[in-house]
Structures are given as structure tokens and as C-alpha cells.
Design an enzyme around this catalytic site. Structure first.
Site, PDB file in Angstrom:
ATOM      1  N   CYS A  98       7.542   5.065 -15.828  1.00  0.00           N
ATOM      2  CA  CYS A  98       6.636   5.736 -16.759  1.00  0.00           C
ATOM      3  C   CYS A  98       6.260   7.090 -16.156  1.00  0.00           C
ATOM      4  CB  CYS A  98       5.417   4.879 -17.076  1.00  0.00           C
ATOM      5  SG  CYS A  98       4.275   4.621 -15.689  1.00  0.00           S
ATOM      6  N   THR A  99       5.071   7.577 -16.476  1.00  0.00           N
ATOM      7  CA  THR A  99       4.654   8.905 -16.010  1.00  0.00           C
ATOM      8  C   THR A  99       4.100   8.865 -14.599  1.00  0.00           C
ATOM      9  OG1 THR A  99       4.138   9.556 -18.289  1.00  0.00           O
ATOM     10  CG2 THR A  99       3.220  10.909 -16.530  1.00  0.00           C
ATOM     11  N   GLY A 100       2.958   8.202 -14.447  1.00  0.00           N
ATOM     12  CA  GLY A 100       2.269   8.215 -13.158  1.00  0.00           C
ATOM     13  C   GLY A 100       2.341   6.923 -12.372  1.00  0.00           C
ATOM     14  N   ASN A 101       3.066   5.906 -12.899  1.00  0.00           N
ATOM     15  CA  ASN A 101       3.203   4.623 -12.223  1.00  0.00           C
ATOM     16  C   ASN A 101       1.860   3.975 -11.936  1.00  0.00           C
ATOM     17  OD1 ASN A 101       4.420   3.310  -9.082  1.00  0.00           O
ATOM     18  ND2 ASN A 101       4.708   2.453 -11.128  1.00  0.00           N
ATOM     19  N   THR A 102       0.984   4.047 -12.916  1.00  0.00           N
ATOM     20  CA  THR A 102      -0.328   3.433 -12.748  1.00  0.00           C
ATOM     21  C   THR A 102      -0.735   2.562 -13.924  1.00  0.00           C
ATOM     22  OG1 THR A 102      -1.459   5.318 -13.734  1.00  0.00           O
ATOM     23  CG2 THR A 102      -1.133   5.384 -11.353  1.00  0.00           C
ATOM     24  N   CYS A 103      -0.056   2.720 -15.050  1.00  0.00           N
ATOM     25  CA  CYS A 103      -0.437   1.960 -16.249  1.00  0.00           C
ATOM     26  C   CYS A 103       0.737   1.172 -16.828  1.00  0.00           C
ATOM     27  CB  CYS A 103      -1.004   2.900 -17.317  1.00  0.00           C
ATOM     28  SG  CYS A 103      -2.552   3.700 -16.827  1.00  0.00           S
ATOM     29  N   ARG A 104       1.625   1.856 -17.537  1.00  0.00           N
ATOM     30  CA  ARG A 104       2.674   1.158 -18.273  1.00  0.00           C
ATOM     31  C   ARG A 104       3.714   0.500 -17.377  1.00  0.00           C
ATOM     32  NH1 ARG A 104       3.883   6.174 -22.163  1.00  0.00           N
ATOM     33  NH2 ARG A 104       3.107   7.220 -20.269  1.00  0.00           N
ATOM     34  N   ASP A 212       1.270   6.023 -24.334  1.00  0.00           N
ATOM     35  CA  ASP A 212       0.429   6.158 -23.151  1.00  0.00           C
ATOM     36  C   ASP A 212      -0.978   5.674 -23.513  1.00  0.00           C
ATOM     37  OD1 ASP A 212      -1.023   6.931 -20.932  1.00  0.00           O
ATOM     38  OD2 ASP A 212      -0.047   8.886 -20.763  1.00  0.00           O
TER      39      ASP A 212
END
Length: 245
Positions: A98-104, A212
Site C-alpha cells: 500500500c502507501t505507508g504500510n500502516t493501514c491497508r 485509503d
């Protein structure tokens, strides 16, 4: 960081991964004793069988095609191959992005491991290695509270930190599942033209981009978790079956 709709958002969080329980109701750790992601690639553990000399630390990416003699030499500086077995040599590797590797992506990683360990991923080996990273992630940020809560509601305990994606991680994975088409394109741009790894990159949800959830409350995170439970078995099984090399 670009979200599913092309906007800019920041995912917060963490990146080391624990291991799922064998029961869907039981607590499952996202940490995996035989592997973790790092900025250098996907690190693996190797089980020592017997040796008078302790093996040297290993930090080589997962590769099902790794030559065992080379592995033994790396570990034991020329030691006997029969003293070691590669615990991950035949394991399949699935990388969520994903984008920041903190959620999805960490949410997908945890749910995928949980499903596989509980026998809810037909055609996918229980020991499949699941990892995650972010195309624009910074190193070592905590997972978002909403992500952790969504996982905890499924009985999955997560404790990790974000990891930036690099080309070596992509090349060493059997399957790379991106949250959006934009993420998939960013992953492919990391590779050299004609790299066979491009064929192993695809979007996780056949219905479209995974949105997101940053800033949209716990309800969206919980709905994403439910969606992952629906789509991951098929996405992982078909992706691994079609993966190149």
C-alpha cells in the site's frame, strides 16, 4: 501519499509481522518466527538441525529457487549442507503493498496469515509467508490504531512497524498484491524493463481499488477487514497458481 482516489494522505504505523493462530477464533500474531520484512528485502530464518559451530546471521531475501549449497556456505562459511535445512526454501511468499504500510497492507497481511493458518484459504499452503511494505513508506512507523482495532476484533494481535518497499523485495516474492492500480504501477516502476517480476504484480481486489481509510473512522477500517476476508482467499490462490518462476 496517494490514496485510492489519487488524493494525498499519510498512513501511520508499524512494520514487523506476527503469526496467526491455527483457529479463526484464537489470537493470531502477525510476527512470523521465520521471516520479516526489512528495507534490504524479505529476510528469512533458517532452522538449524545440528552443528558444532553456530550459524552466521542470515539476511538474504526469500527465494524458493535459492541454491542450498550457497545457503549453507552463507550460514556456515563452508559448513556441511547436511547440517542445515532451509525452512523456507519451498515456501511461497506473498507481499502486500500500500502507501505507508500502516493501514491497508498490514491489515491484509494479518488477515491473510490468519485465514491460511485456519484453513480458510483453499489451495494455499498454511506455511505461506505473508509480508507487507509501502511504496512511499518511512521506516518504523506504528500501525494505525484503527488497523490494530480492526484486526483485534478478529482475534488477530498485531505488533509491527512500517517497511519501505524496494525492488529486491518485489523480485523475491512469488506474488505482489497491491491495494490500488496506482500502487501496482509504482511497484512495476521499481523494476527494470522486462523484469519477469512484473507479471507477479496485481491488484488485490478484482472489483477495484481498496480505498485509503485514513480520516474516515473505524467503520471504514472494519469494512475493509470484511472485504479482505472475502477477496484474499481467491486473490492469493489464483495469484500463486499463475505466478511466474
Amino acid at each position: 501519499t496517494p490514496g485510492a482516489a489519487g488524493g494525498v494522505a499519510t498512513e501511520e504505523s508499524a512494520g514487523t509481522t506476527p503469526q496467526a493462530s491455527s483457529s479463526p477464533q484464537a489470537s493470531a500474531k502477525l510476527a512470523n518466527s521465520t521471516g520479516r520484512t526489512s528495507g534490504r528485502g524479505i529476510e528469512v530464518g533458517v532452522r538449524r538441525i545440528r552443528s558444532a559451530t553456530p550459524p552466521a546471521p542470515i539476511a538474504s531475501p526469500v527465494d524458493r529457487r535459492v541454491h542450498c549449497t550457497r545457503l549453507a556456505t552463507t550460514l556456515n562459511r563452508g559448513g556441511c549442507l547436511r547440517h542445515y535445512t532451509c525452512a523456507v526454501a519451498k515456501r511461497r511468499t506473498v507481499l502486500f503493498v500500500c502507501t505507508g504500510n500502516t493501514c491497508r497492507s498490514p491489515m491484509a497481511e494479518g488477515i491473510a496469515r490468519w485465514l491460511a493458518a485456519s484453513g480458510r484459504m483453499p489451495g494455499v499452503p498454511e506455511d505461506t509467508f505473508f509480508a507487507s511494505a509501502g511504496v512511499w513508506a518511512s521506516e518504523g512507523r506504528r500501525y494505525s490504531d484503527e488497523t490494530l482495532k480492526a484486526l483485534q476484533r478478529l482475534g488477530i494481535e498485531a505488533d509491527g512497524r512500517s517497511t519501505p518497499l524496494n525492488a529486491e523485495m518485489v523480485r523475491r516474492a512469488d506474488l505482489v498484491l497491491a491495494m490500488t492500480e496506482q500502487h501496482a504501477a509504482a511497484v512495476r516502476e521499481m523494476l527494470e524493463p522486462g523484469d519477469r517480476a512484473e507479471a507477479r504484480v496485481r491488484v488485490v481486489d478484482p472489483a477495484g481499488d481498496v480505498p485509503d481509510p485514513i480520516g474516515f473512522g473505524q467503520d471504514l477500517y472494519d469494512r475493509l477487514a470484511s472485504r479482505f476476508i472475502e477477496v484474499l482467499p481467491g486473490a492469493v490462490a489464483s495469484g500463486l497458481a499463475e505466478s511466474v518462476g
